[in-house]
Design an enzyme around this catalytic site. Structure first.
Site, PDB file in Angstrom:
ATOM      1  N   ARG A   1       0.836  -1.186   0.000  1.00  0.00           N
ATOM      2  CA  ARG A   1       0.000   0.000   0.000  1.00  0.00           C
ATOM      3  C   ARG A   1       0.876   1.243   0.000  1.00  0.00           C
ATOM      4  O   ARG A   1       1.909   1.300   0.672  1.00  0.00           O
ATOM      5  CB  ARG A   1      -0.936   0.025   1.219  1.00  0.00           C
ATOM      6  CG  ARG A   1      -2.146  -0.902   1.090  1.00  0.00           C
ATOM      7  CD  ARG A   1      -3.107  -0.371   0.035  1.00  0.00           C
ATOM      8  NE  ARG A   1      -4.311  -1.189  -0.089  1.00  0.00           N
ATOM      9  CZ  ARG A   1      -4.496  -2.114  -1.007  1.00  0.00           C
ATOM     10  NH1 ARG A   1      -3.506  -2.383  -1.860  1.00  0.00           N
ATOM     11  NH2 ARG A   1      -5.624  -2.778  -1.093  1.00  0.00           N
TER      12      ARG A   1
ATOM     13  N   GLU B   1      -4.563   6.867  -7.138  1.00  0.00           N
ATOM     14  CA  GLU B   1      -4.437   5.923  -8.245  1.00  0.00           C
ATOM     15  C   GLU B   1      -5.533   6.131  -9.277  1.00  0.00           C
ATOM     16  O   GLU B   1      -6.706   6.283  -8.911  1.00  0.00           O
ATOM     17  CB  GLU B   1      -4.465   4.487  -7.707  1.00  0.00           C
ATOM     18  CG  GLU B   1      -3.262   4.195  -6.835  1.00  0.00           C
ATOM     19  CD  GLU B   1      -3.112   2.718  -6.484  1.00  0.00           C
ATOM     20  OE1 GLU B   1      -4.116   1.979  -6.609  1.00  0.00           O
ATOM     21  OE2 GLU B   1      -2.007   2.313  -6.101  1.00  0.00           O
TER      22      GLU B   1
ATOM     23  N   HIS C   1      -1.087  -0.648 -10.150  1.00  0.00           N
ATOM     24  CA  HIS C   1      -1.779  -1.522  -9.199  1.00  0.00           C
ATOM     25  C   HIS C   1      -2.258  -2.803  -9.878  1.00  0.00           C
ATOM     26  O   HIS C   1      -3.437  -3.182  -9.795  1.00  0.00           O
ATOM     27  CB  HIS C   1      -2.961  -0.795  -8.572  1.00  0.00           C
ATOM     28  CG  HIS C   1      -3.290  -1.323  -7.195  1.00  0.00           C
ATOM     29  ND1 HIS C   1      -3.601  -0.510  -6.142  1.00  0.00           N
ATOM     30  CD2 HIS C   1      -3.335  -2.576  -6.694  1.00  0.00           C
ATOM     31  CE1 HIS C   1      -3.841  -1.239  -5.055  1.00  0.00           C
ATOM     32  NE2 HIS C   1      -3.679  -2.509  -5.380  1.00  0.00           N
TER      33      HIS C   1
END
Length: 772
Positions: free
Chosen positions: A272, A301, A320
């Site tokens: 994270r 993001e 991601h």
């Protein structure tokens, strides 16, 4: 700090996919809706437990919540989801729903407190993507040590000539890397992912250090546990983060921590972004104190292209993707199927997020009531989210005036599009259906069309609807940015909004739950837009505006539909099949060969079949390749159609129908019998076992079965028929479906279906080719 430590060995889960014992004659057999990605074996296991409807969100390209989720879940007892949003308002309207399964480690898409209040166990799938993330972490380490980003970019530099030994010498000098051999790798966090990384590193003869104050057992041989984060940072050549975000770990890799790392060390973060101070990391990389970093996660993001970390050459960055693999569907399916088996058998599931509800859980008793005060308190809680990274989009305090249309935009296009949008907004604001929908809503959608310098907004607030060109007077909860041709396509049915978003043609920021409003009112907005477009006229070729990608340019001739065009006949047949319920709103597909060519027209993917227009059909070659840039996405079953056309050159049309009786017939294994002269033409229709739709494997199987037969039955997938014309193919679909209905009806009343005499059947089968 450690990730979920109750994850069992996945092979053990796999061994328990199917029930090991009879659960009794009175065992509950629930209806199960699965919208999460799921492996084939897990689906088989789930179907042994209940009646399963599988509609993966990836293939359906939809996100459910609010009214759309309630409609999908009526009469469903078990919901297996990955991204759909489950809140108290939904649960209140679904009294039959008894179990919610969130296929993720952190079930942020489900309101856990609301489920607990209604007595609904929430199961989850911890460790489902641990292998995927561990793979990426190891790949990052290798990329950094071997300078792979620079090496792959080197050969793409302009001006390199074949055989230039000077440039090869430059690569030899600049791109010398290092091996992982004998390097010290520090793992911060030793949950499922950390353990997976350690297993993978064993083959590289590395030294592995672990810092995890919550680790309750000794690490495996070859892994050394250290007493502090500082010690790990000082001793490691590579530091890889695998910790959860807590108050203890938030910002743990700050400037002071980075200063303790070895000079020339690498940092890897697949966990994270909140674990790392991004500004401090950028400074350490710019100053050369760290040799590089690899990041799959960012504070916002996706990060903007101007993000300072992305400007550095010693950064490997991905959007991601750590847990985004095909195999994750198999992993989470194993976990989910095994836990549901336990719950159905009266056993305690391993992965319940609210175990306190399990002692009172009973399939046969109604759920506990929830009073109005509790419901109000639940409604006031933060809404569930698609991602734990979701946050409102930043908006300036004072909205700037809309920018004028770029000078290069043809004035007549800008004027006509402006008039269309003005008329559209007027219709939206006055629309009764939208006002009714807005009764309990409070959301503002702000649209920006940068290629024409235009903005407009829609606001639905407690029974009122406002819409106008320009900026809203307050911050919008949802920001949408797209080119004008995407907006026009979205509201005329040529563009699927979800596909546009996942394809990078539509940018969305803001509250995901409220963004789903657009999906819920898509049909009404499209109606208003088409009415405005019909009054004002076609805006012109929006794909030709400056800055449009070449692939988006409008195709020339194929767009027009003239007299005698086979597309008009295809759409007419399609509407007949839809009215007869042989094709559903988005299920089933039809194609026709373009006369005199090796090309076909086929129905598009995920567009409403009941109102499809000829110009929305997609042109393909017989390999399934789309031929017209900018056209809608073709049917996901195009490979199956193409395989039949190649196997049967005489075939001119193909219909894949979700015919209910034909599907029941093949699913139950009952034979297709010559109960009429029409049915006798078909003989014994070949059958294909269930194979994942849209795959090469299914296309090959159906193509082989259709080589000597005009019809093929597919287990759990319906009927596909080829013919020498569209009308013949449609007639054959109806004959097979009605014959199956009669056969099933005879069996339902305990009678063997009567068939024609054998000599007649043989004669008719020999004439069967004439039927097509």
């Amino acid at each position: 700090m450690g990730e979920d430590t109750i994850v069992k060995n996945r092979s053990a889960e796999a061994r328990n996919l199917l029930p090991e014992a009879d659960m009794g004659d009175d065992a509950v057999r629930p209806r199960i809706l699965v919208t999460a990605d799921m492996g084939d074996e897990a689906l088989v296991a789930l179907r042994s437990l209940g009646d399963v409807e599988y509609a993966s969100f990836r293939k359906a390209m939809r996100l459910l919540g609010g009214d759309t989720l309630v409609d999908a879940l009526r009469g469903v007892q078990v919901f297996v989801t990955e991204v759909d949003l489950v809140d108290a308002a939904v649960l209140e309207r679904l009294p039959d729903l008894r179990i919610v399964v969130s296929c993720r480690g952190d079930a942020v898409n489900v309101d856990l407190a609301a489920c607990s209040a209604f007595g609904i166990p929430v199961l989850h799938a911890p460790g489902r993507n641990a292998d995927a993330v561990a793979d990426l972490a190891l790949a990052f380490m290798l990329m950094l040590e071997r300078k792979l980003p620079a090496a792959t970019a080197f050969l793409r530099q302009p001006g390199i000539e074949a055989g230039d030994m000077g440039r090869l010498g430059q690569a030899f000098t600049q791109l010398q890397g290092r091996e992982l051999w004998r390097k010290t790798i520090g793992l911060v966090g030793f949950g499922a992912v950390g353990r997976g990384v350690a297993r993978r590193l064993a083959g590289f003869e590395t030294r592995v250090l672990v810092y995890d104050p919550h680790l309750g057992v000794a690490p495996p041989p070859g892994v050394e546990r250290v007493g502090s984060l500082g010690e790990l940072l000082e001793r490691s050549d590579v530091v890889s983060l695998h910790a959860a975000v807590t108050e203890e770990t938030r910002g743990m890799i700050d400037a002071a921590a980075l200063a303790r790392m070895r000079p020339g060390a690498f940092l890897v973060n697949t966990a994270r972004a909140a674990l790392v101070d991004e500004d401090a990391l950028a400074a350490a990389l710019r100053e050369g104190r760290l040799a590089g970093a690899a990041l799959d996660v960012f504070a916002v993001e996706p990060p903007g292209s101007e993000h300072p970390l992305l400007a550095l050459e010693n950064i490997v960055a991905t959007p991601h993707v750590g847990g985004n693999t095909i195999e994750v569907g198999t992993h989470q399916g194993e976990i989910v199927a095994a836990d549901l088996r336990r719950l159905l058998a009266g056993e305690r599931p391993l992965h319940a997020l609210n175990p306190e509800v399990l002692p009172q859980f009973d399939w046969r008793r109604p759920r506990p009531p929830v009073d109005a005060a509790r419901l109000a308190a639940l409604a006031a809680r933060p809404a569930p989210a698609v991602s734990d990274l979701q946050r409102p989009a930043p908006r300036p305090a004072a909205a700037a005036p809309a920018a004028p249309a770029p000078a290069a935009v043809p004035p007549e296009v800008a004027d006509r599009l402006g008039r269309i949008l003005t008329a559209f907004c007027e219709r939206v604001a006055a629309d009764g259906a939208l006002r009714t929908f807005a009764a309990d809503k409070d959301v503002t959608l702000h649209f920006t069309l940068p290629d024409v310098g235009c903005t407009f907004f829609l606001r639905l607030r407690r029974g009122t609807v406002a819409a106008a060109l320009g900026e809203p007077d307050a911050a919008a909860e949802v920001e949408l940015t797209m080119r004008a041709e995407i907006l026009d396509g979205m509201f005329t049915g040529r563009v699927n909004p979800m596909q546009a978003a996942t394809g990078g043609r539509l940018s969305f920021r803001g509250d995901t739950m409220k963004a789903m409003t657009l999906q819920q009112i898509q049909a009404d907005l499209s109606r208003c837009y088409r009415e405005a477009r019909d009054v004002v006229g076609d805006p012109g070729d929006l794909t030709a505006l400056p800055g449009a990608p070449a692939a988006a340019r409008r195709p020339a001739a194929p767009a027009a539909v003239g007299p005698g065009d086979v597309r008009a006949e295809l759409v007419q047949v399609l509407h007949e099949l839809y009215a007869a319920e042989l094709i559903t709103a988005t299920g089933g597909n039809v194609s026709v060969r373009i006369p005199g060519t090796d090309q076909i027209w086929i129905t598009p993917s995920q567009l409403f079949k009941g109102e499809l227009r000829p110009e929305l059909l997609v042109r393909l070659d017989l390999d399934g390749t789309p031929l017209d840039p900018g056209a809608p996405s073709p049917s996901s079953e195009r490979l199956m159609h193409c395989a039949i056309y190649r196997a049967r050159p005489e075939a001119q049309a193909i219909i894949h129908a979700h015919a209910p009786h034909a599907t029941i017939l093949v699913n139950t294994g009952l034979p297709f019998l010559p109960i009429s002269t029409e049915a006798a033409f078909f003989g014994d229709i070949p059958r294909v076992p269930f194979i994942m739709p849209g795959t090469d494997e299914l296309a090959r199987a159906v193509g082989e079965a259709a080589a000597k037969n005009w019809a093929v039955l597919m287990q759990n997938h319906g009927l596909i028929v080829a013919g020498r014309s569209l009308r013949r193919a449609a007639d054959m679909v109806e004959i097979v479906e009605r014959s199956a209905e009669v056969i099933l009806g005879c069996h339902a009343v305990g009678k063997t279906p009567p068939v024609l005499p054998e000599p007649v059947v043989r004669t008719l089968q020999q004439m069967g080719d004439l039927m097509a």
